[in-house]
Scaffold this motif. Structure first.
Motif, short mmCIF file in Angstrom:
data_model
loop_
_atom_site.label_atom_id
_atom_site.label_comp_id
_atom_site.label_asym_id
_atom_site.label_seq_id
_atom_site.Cartn_x
_atom_site.Cartn_y
_atom_site.Cartn_z
N ASP A 66 1.09 -1.41 -0.10
CA ASP A 66 -0.12 -0.36 0.43
C ASP A 66 0.83 1.13 0.23
N ALA A 67 2.31 0.97 0.47
CA ALA A 67 3.04 2.31 0.87
C ALA A 67 4.36 1.30 0.65
N VAL A 68 5.39 2.65 -0.19
CA VAL A 68 6.59 2.54 -0.43
C VAL A 68 7.15 3.27 0.21
N ARG A 69 8.05 3.05 1.22
CA ARG A 69 9.26 4.59 2.38
C ARG A 69 10.18 4.60 1.98
N VAL A 70 11.38 5.49 1.46
CA VAL A 70 12.05 5.72 1.54
C VAL A 70 12.80 6.12 2.58
N THR A 71 13.31 5.64 3.58
CA THR A 71 13.12 6.07 5.23
C THR A 71 13.56 5.69 6.25
#
Length: 277
Positions: free
Chosen positions: A154-159
Motif C-alpha cells: 500500500d505504501a513504499v517509504r524511502v526512510t
C-alpha cells in the motif's frame, strides 16, 4: 421533546467512526424480556474504556462486551445468541427466551510494516495482503525501495526507521505487526527500538541464530531491557522447515496469527539448531 436515551451512544459512535478508531456496536435484535428491549445498544472499544450504554442486564452486558472485543479484533460483524442473563448456550435453557444480538465491528485494517527491501519482502507483502493487512515497505535505499518492485504494498517509504516511527508509530496497536528483514545493524537496531516503543502486537526479526545472538547483544548495548528483548520473535516465523521466500512468508504470517490468538505453536524463537535443515 426529550433526548433519546441512546443519543450518547450514537454521538460517541459517530465520533469514533470519524476518527477511524476501532469500535463495535452491539444491538439487541430479538428477544425482549424484562429490562431487555429490542434496539438496546452497547458500544465497545479496545482502549480500555468502560462500555457505553446497556442491553438491559449487567451480565448480558459483560458477556457481550467480551465477545464484541473478540469480534472487533478480528474485524468481524455478525449475530450472536445469548440467554437473558448472558448465557452463551441459550439452546440449553429450557423454556427460556433467546436474546439475539447483532455485533457490528468497525476496525481499520491491521497494519504490517516491513523493514528491508529484500527478496523475502515481496513474498511477505503478498501473503499479508491476502490476510487483509495494509502493508508498508520501508528501506533507506532509494534504488531498492520502489513501487515497481513492491506493487502489492500500500505504501513504499524511502526512510530510516526512526523518522517513520516518530511520525506514525503512535498508530500501531495490538492488531498490527512489524517485520524486520534486514541484516544491517545500522538499520535493524533502530527498527527494533522504534517498534518496541509502540503498542504493536508483533515484532519479528529475520536472521540466523548467530545473527540473532549478535543483534541481542547490540540491542542490550543501546539500552533495550529484557522485557523488550522478550517481545522479539527472533528468528522470525514458525518452525515449519520453510526454505523459499513464499514458505517463509507463510511461516511468519502463521506466527503472527498464533501470537494474536494466543495459540501455542513451535516458533523458531523457541527451538534450537539450524533454521534450515
Amino acid at each position: 421533546m426529550s433526548e433519546p436515551s441512546d443519543s450518547p451512544v450514537f454521538d460517541r459512535y459517530a465520533s469514533l467512526l470519524r476518527s477511524d478508531d476501532p469500535v463495535a456496536l452491539a444491538t439487541v435484535i430479538e428477544g425482549a424480556i424484562g429490562d431487555i428491549e429490542v434496539g438496546a445498544k452497547l458500544l465497545v472499544t479496545t482502549d480500555g474504556a468502560e462500555p457505553l450504554g446497556s442491553l438491559g442486564h449487567p451480565e448480558l452486558d459483560r458477556v457481550v462486551a467480551r465477545d464484541a472485543i473478540a469480534e472487533l479484533e478480528a474485524a468481524r460483524s455478525g449475530v450472536r445468541s445469548y440467554g437473558p442473563e448472558g448465557q452463551t448456550t441459550p439452546e440449553d435453557l429450557i423454556d427460556q427466551p433467546t436474546i439475539r444480538v447483532f455485533v457490528e465491528s468497525h476496525a481499520p485494517p491491521p497494519q504490517m510494516w516491513i523493514f528491508g527491501a529484500v527478496d523475502f519482502t515481496a513474498a511477505l507483502a503478498r501473503v499479508a495482503k491476502v490476510l487483509g493487512y495494509r502493508v508498508t515497505v520501508c528501506d533507506a535505499r532509494e534504488v531498492f525501495a520502489t513501487k515497481r518492485r513492491f506493487p502489492m504494498a500500500d505504501a513504499v517509504r524511502v526512510t530510516w526507521p526512526t523518522p517513520i516511527f516518530e511520525e506514525l508509530g503512535g498508530e500501531l496497536g495490538p492488531r498490527d505487526a512489524v517485520c524486520i528483514l534486514t541484516h544491517d545493524p545500522k538499520f535493524d537496531v533502530p527498527a527494533v527500538q522504534g517498534a518496541l516503543a509502540t503498542r504493536v502486537g508483533y515484532v519479528g526479526v529475520m536472521g540466523s541464530r548467530k545473527t540473532h545472538d549478535k543483534r541481542m547483544q547490540r540491542l542490550a548495548e543501546v539500552g533495550v531491557d529484557q522485557a523488550g528483548l522478550d517481545r522479539l520473535m527472533s528468528p522470525i516465523g514458525l518452525d515449519l522447515g520453510a526454505r523459499t521466500p513464499e514458505e517463509t512468508a507463510v511461516s511468519i504470517c502463521a506466527e503472527i496469527i498464533a501470537a494474536r490468538t494466543g495459540k501455542g505453536v513451535p516458533s523458531l524463537k523457541d527451538s534450537s539448531g539450524p533454521i534450515h535443515s
